[in-house]
Enzyme design. Structure first.
Site, PDB file in Angstrom:
ATOM      1  N   LYS A 181       0.840  -1.197   0.000  1.00 15.52           N
ATOM      2  CA  LYS A 181       0.000   0.000   0.000  1.00 15.52           C
ATOM      3  C   LYS A 181       0.877   1.248   0.000  1.00 15.52           C
ATOM      4  CE  LYS A 181      -1.813   2.625   3.198  1.00 15.52           C
ATOM      5  NZ  LYS A 181      -1.794   3.977   2.620  1.00 15.52           N
ATOM      6  N   GLY A 233       7.320   4.676   8.135  1.00 15.10           N
ATOM      7  CA  GLY A 233       6.442   5.822   8.347  1.00 15.10           C
ATOM      8  C   GLY A 233       6.645   6.410   9.726  1.00 15.10           C
ATOM      9  N   SER A 234       5.583   6.996  10.257  1.00 18.35           N
ATOM     10  CA  SER A 234       5.716   7.721  11.518  1.00 18.35           C
ATOM     11  C   SER A 234       5.773   6.767  12.703  1.00 18.35           C
ATOM     12  CB  SER A 234       4.543   8.680  11.690  1.00 18.35           C
ATOM     13  OG  SER A 234       3.376   7.937  11.962  1.00 18.35           O
ATOM     14  N   GLU A 255      10.412   0.900  10.192  1.00 20.67           N
ATOM     15  CA  GLU A 255      11.410   1.955   9.995  1.00 20.67           C
ATOM     16  C   GLU A 255      10.675   3.261  10.218  1.00 20.67           C
ATOM     17  OE1 GLU A 255      13.068   4.838   8.740  1.00 20.67           O
ATOM     18  OE2 GLU A 255      13.283   4.080   6.696  1.00 20.67           O
TER      19      GLU A 255
END
Lengths: 474, 294
Positions: A181, A233-234, A255
């Protein structure tokens, strides 16, 4: 700047064809989702395309397709899988101009970066992992390592195609199948990649691309038939994913964010250190998880260094991402711009001093001038929280011990930089920095052969290099 | 000298390569070409030079493109001292400068008295710019004082003539040495620092010029005195020249974008600039026979 009011030198937008609408790529075919959303060009807020939104049934179909494809794909000899990966790498090289323009349009990054950094690295990743596909028994993970099954991968918007390559190349080389995604603001290069897979005649279902926002990602991550979750991402979303995956037996690599210290000692090559600072924080508008967002400079040279840095920042060219002379492009989204604005206002309120070079920002689109804050202390929010924008916080230190202490005093630990002409100092300091990547006299250098990943809240697991295979093998 | 910040080789070469990717088109390109023409020190430094040869070169310096009167003259003609009188005759009153190499060019391996006499002769014969070479032997052996004193003496011998100090960077071996030699020359009174004689295998390179531009920039910030830069040797194409101009502008700044502060030591570069200039104005390339060979 006389002749250096460089005349516009735009890369042609017409080299790439953008469809008016895109479907989900499932089982080798594009098809509709449960709804649609628009993706825009952050440089002018114009709609680029309408993209299908994957609901839970769509994610079910994608995971089922990946599951069906898994036995045949994982059963192929490694050398056969490698052929597909080499083919994909070559097609990416051949179509790199199209992809670079598409990436800059959808993401806002300058064409010189998508052309000279992102695309060459994307191809290099596929070439590199293609080379591993028939050598897995010798990679150090046992005599007969096996793939995990279906990998659910969720990637961010800052390096859309490069993050796709980091995720898909090792997964395919090791015999896994993939449902990926892309980020909702940057789906187009992943959908272009789907077309590359078809061109390479990759068997249907081996790679599936489902587009959408947070819900789509959650369906994928929580899907019971996914064996492996990989997320970049965050840190907030990473935490939610870790919670969702806990106890399910799924393998997980994360990560996440960073707040890297870029440490400049008084014996550094100043001019090159300035280049490194600029590259560390203004590369890709600072939308880099390993960005050197905290400058730690030795107090004895702070004034001289900051003068040089400001003079250098005044030469940065902010504007049209497709202009070949643009150094700093558009902020990826209104939401990200709001976050940057909010944090920099906190910097003002907490007493740090803001400076930006005089620079005219376009009226349309999302823009933020390159900014530095001086007089920042460890207690300021702009020294602790990830801004993810072209904003540098400058702190000073007196001794190497203090530099190390300050550099490590963060919940993150993704990367760090050291600038010194003294080799012994570099080695001694690098040894004590708790960060996954430590760059010496350079910054933001990437290579597919080198593992990448974080300490602490920057996540776990490694991507890239031989280490990157481990996440996809049992 | 050793207190100057170091130069990171990888970093400076990466920066030069990044500056080389600037895309200079249309109006910017036209402006850059005219500026580059005005910055050329049109040079011949051959044992076979004759008065006839250098006169032809001087004529070309005045009117580089006989077919187009809008084409500006070059900055200077650069010759050996023996050729100065012949060139002076042609250039007199034109505003084009007359540069002469001196001080036992290109090796610099001669006694100081010879170097000073060489310099005085050239100035007396009409040169208003002197391109001297430093004693690389002394520099490399660490005898900076010797190099400094020589430059001071030559500067004095120059009188009103401008002094360009050739560092012969191809023989200095490291960027650190280039930076040190640049500062040494500036402290000793150089009006210009110049990369090369053109007589050793490695002449001007973009990273070396970048380091020298950083030096003149920092020197002015520290002392208030502006010093010019002249890369020489190996710059043959318009594309190369534009890379240098971009580097000047983005390193030292606008103040150096003038023939008073930046020069190209070159010979074949000029015809390529003229060819590109014609291409921009007319829309098509003229063959090499439409440009004079001198």
């Amino acid at each position: 700047m006389s002749f250096l009011d460089y005349a516009p030198a735009p890369e042609s937008r017409s080299v790439v064809t953008i469809e008016s609408s895109y479907g989900l790529f499932i089982d080798g075919e594009f098809g509709p989702g449960k709804a649609t959303f628009k993706t825009i060009n952050p440089a002018d807020e114009q709609t680029l395309a309408e993209v299908a939104l994957a609901g839970s049934e769509d994610v079910d179909r994608a995971v089922a397709a990946a599951r069906r494809a898994f036995p045949a794909w994982s059963g192929l000899p490694g050398a056969e899988r490698a052929k597909y990966l080499f083919r994909i790498a070559r097609i990416i090289q051949e179509r790199s101009r199209e992809l670079a323009v598409l990436e800059s349009l959808d993401n806002g990054k300058p064409i010189k970066e998508s052309r000279d950094v992102d695309l060459p690295l994307v191809a290099a990743h596929f070439f590199y992992y293609a080379g591993w596909a028939d050598k897995l028994e010798y990679a150090g993970f046992g005599p007969a390592p096996r793939p995990l099954g279906v990998a659910g991968q969720v990637i961010p918007w800052n390096f859309p195609l490069l993050m796709l390559a980091w995720k898909i190349a090792p997964a395919l080389a090791t015999g896994n199948t993939v449902v990926l995604k892309p980020a909702e603001t940057t789906p187009l290069s992943a959908l272009f990649f789907a077309d590359v897979c078809r061109q390479a005649e990759l068997p249907a279902g081996v790679v599936n691309i489902v587009t959408g926002a947070g819900d789509t990602g959650r369906y994928l991550v929580e899907h019971p038939d996914v064996n492996k979750v990989a997320f970049t991402g965050s840190t907030d979303v990473g935490r939610q994913i870790a919670r969702a995956v806990a106890g399910t037996g799924k393998r997980l690599t994360l990560e996440l964010g960073g707040k890297a210290a870029n440490i400049v000692f008084d014996d550094a090559a100043i001019d090159q250190a300035v280049e490194g600072i600029v590259n560390g924080i203004f590369f890709n508008q600072g939308h880099v998880c390993c960005a050197g967002s905290r400058l730690l400079v030795q107090e004895s040279i702070a004034e001289e260094l900051l003068d040089s840095l400001k003079r250098r920042m005044a030469t940065l060219r902010v504007g049209d991402p497709l202009d070949k002379n643009t150094d700093v492009g558009a902020i990826n989204s209104a939401a990200q711009l709001a976050r940057i604005t909010e944090l920099t206002e906190a910097g003002d309120a907490e007493g740090a001093e803001r400076w930006s070079p005089p620079c005219e920002l376009p009226g349309q689109g999302f823009w933020f001038a390159p900014t530095i804050f001086t007089g920042v202390t460890q207690a300021h929010r702009i020294a602790r929280e990830e801004i993810f924008g072209p904003v540098l916080s400058v702190l000073t230190f007196r001794t190497p011990a203090e530099a190390i202490e300050k550099a490590n005093n963060t919940p993150y630990g993704l990367s760090a930089g050291i600038w010194s002409e003294k080799g012994s100092r570099i080695l001694a300091v690098a040894d004590k920095l708790r960060a996954g990547v430590v760059w010496a006299n350079t910054f933001n250098k990437f290579d597919p052969t080198s593992p990448f990943g974080g300490f602490k809240e920057s996540g776990y697991g490694r991507e890239g290099g031989r280490h990157g295979l481990e996440a996809y093998l049992v | 000298m050793h207190g100057l910040p170091g130069v990171d080789k990888v970093g400076v070469e990466a920066r030069a390569a990044a500056l080389s990717t600037r895309s200079i088109k249309t109006t910017s390109k036209a402006a850059a070409i005219d500026l580059a023409i005005r910055m050329v020190d049109l040079t011949t430094l051959e044992g076979a030079d004759t008065t006839g040869k250098v006169r032809a070169l001087a004529a070309k310096a005045l009117r580089p493109d006989p077919a187009d009167p809008s084409c500006p003259p070059v900055a200077a003609v650069c010759v050996y001292p023996a050729m100065v009188p012949a060139v002076a005759e042609v250039l007199r009153g034109s505003g084009v400068h007359l540069a002469s190499v001196a001080t036992a060019f290109p090796s610099g391996q001669a006694p100081l008295e010879v170097k000073l006499a060489d310099t005085r002769d050239a100035v007396a014969a009409g040169a208003d710019e002197i391109d001297m070479v430093i004693s690389r032997g002394a520099f490399l052996s660490g005898d900076y004082r010797h190099v400094y004193d020589e430059i001071v003496a030559v500067k004095e011998a120059c009188g009103p003539a401008h002094l360009k100090v050739i560092l012969e960077t191809g023989e200095l071996g490291t960027y650190d040495n280039v930076r040190r030699a640049s500062w040494l020359a500036m402290w000793a009174g150089a009006d210009f620092i110049k990369t090369s004689t053109g007589k050793v295998p490695v002449a001007a390179t973009l990273p070396v010029t970048l380091v020298m531009l950083e030096a003149v920039r920092d020197f002015r910030a520290q002392t208030g005195r502006q010093v010019g830069v002249k890369p020489a040797g190996g710059i043959r194409t318009t594309k190369d020249a534009i890379k240098y101009l971009v580097t000047v502008a983005e390193t030292a700044g606008d103040d150096w974008l003038s023939p008073d502060w930046f020069r190209f030591g070159a010979s074949s570069l000029l015809n390529d600039l003229l060819m590109q200039r014609t291409k921009l104005t007319t829309g098509h390339y003229a063959g090499p026979d439409y440009f004079t060979l001198d």
